[in-house]
Design a protein around this motif. Sequence first.
Motif, PDB file in Angstrom:
ATOM      1  N   THR A   1       0.415  -1.474   0.030  1.00 18.54           N
ATOM      2  CA  THR A   1      -0.501  -0.138  -0.341  1.00 18.54           C
ATOM      3  C   THR A   1       0.735   1.002  -0.311  1.00 18.54           C
ATOM      4  O   THR A   1       0.400   2.446   0.736  1.00 18.54           O
ATOM      5  CB  THR A   1      -1.373   0.072   1.352  1.00 18.54           C
ATOM      6  N   GLN A   2       1.714   1.080  -0.121  1.00 17.19           N
ATOM      7  CA  GLN A   2       3.176   2.274  -0.417  1.00 17.19           C
ATOM      8  C   GLN A   2       2.371   3.363  -1.428  1.00 17.19           C
ATOM      9  O   GLN A   2       1.853   2.447  -2.522  1.00 17.19           O
ATOM     10  CB  GLN A   2       4.839   2.028  -0.934  1.00 17.19           C
ATOM     11  N   LYS A   3       2.459   4.534  -1.572  1.00 15.82           N
ATOM     12  CA  LYS A   3       1.846   5.296  -2.835  1.00 15.82           C
ATOM     13  C   LYS A   3       2.446   5.331  -3.065  1.00 15.82           C
ATOM     14  O   LYS A   3       3.838   5.611  -3.507  1.00 15.82           O
ATOM     15  CB  LYS A   3       1.714   6.864  -1.730  1.00 15.82           C
TER      16      LYS A   3
ATOM     17  N   TYR B   1      -4.177   5.432  -6.275  1.00 14.00           N
ATOM     18  CA  TYR B   1      -4.872   4.565  -4.973  1.00 14.00           C
ATOM     19  C   TYR B   1      -6.033   5.532  -4.927  1.00 14.00           C
ATOM     20  O   TYR B   1      -7.046   5.479  -3.968  1.00 14.00           O
ATOM     21  CB  TYR B   1      -3.736   5.321  -3.523  1.00 14.00           C
TER      22      TYR B   1
ATOM     23  N   PRO C   1      -4.498  16.914   2.369  1.00 13.71           N
ATOM     24  CA  PRO C   1      -3.567  16.103   2.846  1.00 13.71           C
ATOM     25  C   PRO C   1      -3.212  16.550   4.079  1.00 13.71           C
ATOM     26  O   PRO C   1      -3.244  15.758   5.220  1.00 13.71           O
ATOM     27  CB  PRO C   1      -1.802  16.777   2.599  1.00 13.71           C
TER      28      PRO C   1
ATOM     29  N   GLU D   1      -5.697  10.627   5.826  1.00 16.62           N
ATOM     30  CA  GLU D   1      -4.426   9.817   6.050  1.00 16.62           C
ATOM     31  C   GLU D   1      -3.895   9.453   5.108  1.00 16.62           C
ATOM     32  O   GLU D   1      -2.657   9.596   4.631  1.00 16.62           O
ATOM     33  CB  GLU D   1      -4.506   8.820   6.976  1.00 16.62           C
ATOM     34  N   ARG D   2      -4.823   9.280   3.840  1.00 22.67           N
ATOM     35  CA  ARG D   2      -3.933   8.698   1.896  1.00 22.67           C
ATOM     36  C   ARG D   2      -2.941   9.327   1.985  1.00 22.67           C
ATOM     37  O   ARG D   2      -2.002   9.650   1.429  1.00 22.67           O
ATOM     38  CB  ARG D   2      -5.281   7.794   1.267  1.00 22.67           C
TER      39      ARG D   2
ATOM     40  N   HIS E   1      -2.572  12.587   2.532  1.00 21.29           N
ATOM     41  CA  HIS E   1      -1.229  13.489   4.013  1.00 21.29           C
ATOM     42  C   HIS E   1       0.042  12.159   3.530  1.00 21.29           C
ATOM     43  O   HIS E   1       1.255  12.839   3.644  1.00 21.29           O
ATOM     44  CB  HIS E   1      -1.613  12.953   5.583  1.00 21.29           C
ATOM     45  N   GLU E   2      -0.388  10.995   3.433  1.00 21.45           N
ATOM     46  CA  GLU E   2       0.969  10.277   2.824  1.00 21.45           C
ATOM     47  C   GLU E   2       1.702  10.479   1.495  1.00 21.45           C
ATOM     48  O   GLU E   2       2.683  10.599   1.560  1.00 21.45           O
ATOM     49  CB  GLU E   2       0.697   8.775   3.261  1.00 21.45           C
TER      50      GLU E   2
ATOM     51  N   THR F   1       3.551  13.565   1.828  1.00 23.48           N
ATOM     52  CA  THR F   1       4.687  14.128   2.387  1.00 23.48           C
ATOM     53  C   THR F   1       5.572  13.605   0.953  1.00 23.48           C
ATOM     54  O   THR F   1       6.845  13.537   1.084  1.00 23.48           O
ATOM     55  CB  THR F   1       4.435  13.208   3.060  1.00 23.48           C
ATOM     56  N   LYS F   2       5.363  12.487   0.459  1.00 25.69           N
ATOM     57  CA  LYS F   2       6.081  11.583  -0.324  1.00 25.69           C
ATOM     58  C   LYS F   2       5.690  12.711  -1.807  1.00 25.69           C
ATOM     59  O   LYS F   2       6.802  12.476  -2.083  1.00 25.69           O
ATOM     60  CB  LYS F   2       5.572   9.951  -0.846  1.00 25.69           C
TER      61      LYS F   2
ATOM     62  N   ALA G   1       0.573  14.509  11.119  1.00 20.91           N
ATOM     63  CA  ALA G   1      -0.328  13.585  11.162  1.00 20.91           C
ATOM     64  C   ALA G   1      -1.466  14.238   9.938  1.00 20.91           C
ATOM     65  O   ALA G   1      -1.347  15.676  10.758  1.00 20.91           O
ATOM     66  CB  ALA G   1      -0.264  12.941  12.477  1.00 20.91           C
TER      67      ALA G   1
END
Length: 998
Positions: free
Chosen positions: A379-381, A406, A420, A424-425, A427-428, A431-432, A462
Amino acid sequence: MPGYNPSQIEKKWQRFWADQKSFATDAADTWGGGARPKYYVLDMFPYPSGQGLHVGHPEGYTATDIIARYKRAKGFNVMHPMGWDAFGLPAEQYAIKNNVHPRETTANNVNRFRTQLQSLGFSYDWDREVDTTDPHYYKWTQWIFLKLYRTWFDEKLQKGRPIHELIEEFKSGKRAAPGGREWDSLIATERRKVLAEYRLAYEAEVPVNWCPGLGTVLANEEVIDGKSEVGGFPVERRPMRQWMLRITAYAKRLLDGLGQLDWSDSLKEMQRNWIGESEGAEVEFEVSSFPPPEFQVSRNPELETRNLTVFTTRPDTLFGATYMVVAPEHPLMHSGLPEAWEAGIMEKWKYGKASPREAVAAYRQWAASRSDRQRQEDTQKTGVFSGIYAINPVNQKRIPIFVSDYVLMGYGTGAIMAVPGHDERDHEFATKFKLPIVQVVGEKLGEKPEARSQKPVDVRQAAFVEDGVAVNSAWIEGLPTAEAKKKITGMLEERGIGKRMVNYKIRDWLFSRQRYWGEPFPLVHLADGTTVSLVDSELPLKLPELEDFKPTGTIEPPLSKAKDWVNVHVLLERVVENGEEMARVVPAGTSGAVPARRELNTMPQWAGSCWYYIRYLDSKNDKAFVDPAIEKYWLGAPHGNAGPGGGGGVDLYIGGVEHAVLHLLYSRFWHKVLFDRELATSNEPFKRLVNQGLILGEAEFTLFKTREHKPISYEMVDPNVTVDGSLIMSKHKETGEDLIGERVDPADAEKKGDSFVLKSNPSIRVDARSFKMSKSRGNVVNPDDVIKEYGADSLRMFEMFMGPLEQVKPWSTAGVEGVYRFLQRVWRNIFDENDNAKVGGGGQDEATTRALHRLIKKIGDDIERLSFNTAIAAMMEFNNLLAKAPSISVETAMTFARILEPFAPHFAEEVHAKLGGSGSISKQSWPTFDPAMLIDATIEVPVQVNGKLRSRITLPSNADEQAAIAAALADPEVQKYLAGKELKKKIYVRGRMVNLVI
RNA sequence: GCCCGAGUGGCGGAAUGGCAGACGCUAAGGACUUAAAAUCCUUUUUCGCGCAAGCGAAGUGCGGGUUCGACUCCCGCCUCGGGCACCA
């Protein structure tokens, strides 16, 4: 050998019931008279596998049998049928492997199952037996499919309506025909294409798991790590033309209907989650002018006119949307993307590709190759920038549009606004990809400030996903989340760029399989690429006889091998009913006939089980799927029930939980369509549903050892125990070394503290648990063996005595012996060592008579609430009392047998007959009790002082509070505790308890 | 991660705000029997005291609360089982 001997009596009574048709549901009573109330008690019919019955089947089947027998005795007209869900993959795979026709294996398995069920003494009306693979049955499965095909869903009325009414709407201009054209000006092909868009059964290209190695499509469950579970061949996702059923149209009604159902909370919750309703808004974003003026590549004016619509449950966070994401399959990504990167600022998102167009194409290809399982595991974006922008409608900011898997094409619009700071998704991902994160919701500090952390929320660390108050949000600043949602949605609606929207997770039902052993679709394809249904008189459309029914190795289904069957000629013009066009198969050369090809897919296993509970009612009718009057009597809504069709349906349905979101959802869907089309009179099929709990194997004790056979105490064993066949494995908690479990004789294990240890070496802890029964573990219990050893009555009683019906519980052979001993003790209380009746010799004491009346009441109450384990316990108690009674009357013995009959029918019949009763005991009505006999002259009442039990007093049962408390105070034991203290409070709960507070 | 459900003796479980452990299994002891099986009887929540009938205390996952009274109701945790799982 005298005494209770099940092997001698059970066959005899089974034959008697069959000969006498003791449990035939009286067809004459079914309609018209209505003297008896009806009760429909249904089992989930089994898939007749080659393994035969397992002990899980009799659990639910005994429960329904008890209810059926009890209700008959109470004067109900009871429907209690059984049948076979016999189409499906296992039969076909077995047939392929052993080169037998699935029809043969199915027939064998059905016969075996029927024999086994009959050996358990179930009171089914076998004349109503159905088999989903019988053309007389699947004729009507096909017929109902055609009803779905000829139905469209009217969104305004929230109702399925006949296609001909849609045609009328088009004709009358009430509904605009596509392209602004007159309906009558459309040619036949165009009309068929228009109608196809509306039908509840439609064709679509959908991605499936295609396995070239096996030459077939696989279910998601059959694909592991991108390879087939069987054979390990690679599996690819590819779009294929499939038949779909528009269950999504009924999402709202399937959800709302749950409210009126008497089902377990967990099951309703599973269906609710599966349907997955979420409320929110659709918002339109303008796709930004691109490229900016200074950028020297050609503009794409077509792209600029497009809008990007997203679905969000949090419209209040619109000010925090800093980028957008679309699914790889999103149409916006199909063409028109820039051919060069925007100067300067795009460096970090280039991915080594020359242009967004190339980068997106590469990403889409990569995403398409990922199986569902790979997506789930990793589930790594991931994602790429598309090179284009959207304009946030509330602050006119230009925000980049990304492609990422995703976001799923199948849900909402396949596009999202990314916030974000509050998801949560997102946000991840942000961030990436170093995208801006802004806070637009703050903590609401008004309520319970002490519960809030001292640190302010930092959305860069977060995402803050809870409700709160809007911040940094201009004209909704300070509004609580709920109000902010309303206000912003209102504004979007005013500006015409958004609207309130409810979305569902449920997808349309993929209804076709590339299999031989299933119902053929009664449809033909014409040369113009359109589809027409067969006239009803063509049904049943029988499966063609095929020597070779194996998969073809290509995407063609096996039915393509039946060349003569596939290619037909049909008449169209003269077969039009209410405006709905149909096809009749005619010999080639018939005037007006056109060539057509039959549909080659077959229906999935669930088709037959969607409506079998209706067919039982009138299983031999070859004029209709059910007689409407009979349907109304058994399934119709009782008069006076609120709402159309409310409160009808099967009175009690018992089966396993594994069908929670499959069969149980599909049947509800079909039933609602039948209701809308006025073919069913209730809007739900199953009013009350109970799931029996799984029966596990007998408890096992496991000792873990290293490869060198050194025993390891269980606290050193990793709690994640894996079971592979008969091997139980785990790892050493500290060293990570592989450990292998070994069975320990239960006699060598004993409890010490919270765990079990070896008796021979108490310093070694062992694992104690029960496992699911499986062939490879060797812990499967075969009901035939149990019947041989203890009889069907003992098996039935034990399965009911194990514990609450709905609970998971382990098997226990000793427990079967327990109920077997109980039946023997009952026998010995009634018959002497030569099997002569020993009851009736003298009078019966009143205590026994009173106990009998209490028993009658208790068993009735317990059966009504499906509490069979406590009912059996009460019968055991009563029997213990009989053992001590000086003498027992014949009436008492007969009544006891009557009460036992639903549980142990063969035993009860034998006792009844041996005591001189005639006919079947099942024809005797249920005994009644005298309420006066439930009340004893005196009662024993416990006395508490300050809530602690100190004594018991005997009172006349009609004693009032004053008398009871006086008696309690007079009790010497009580006085010991009261001496010299002042009484603060005196409580008497009538007949239950005295409590004195000092 | 989210959503349901459940935690009571050696085991399966009973008790729907009122005597915790019904009923069954297991185990131990006894009777019958030349013996075994079967059957019947007794004991079997824990701890302490007692030769004994018995007496006393604690006890329904943990911590709190409501109540005359809590396995049961409320709040917070822990553990187990099941379902869903990038559903915006």
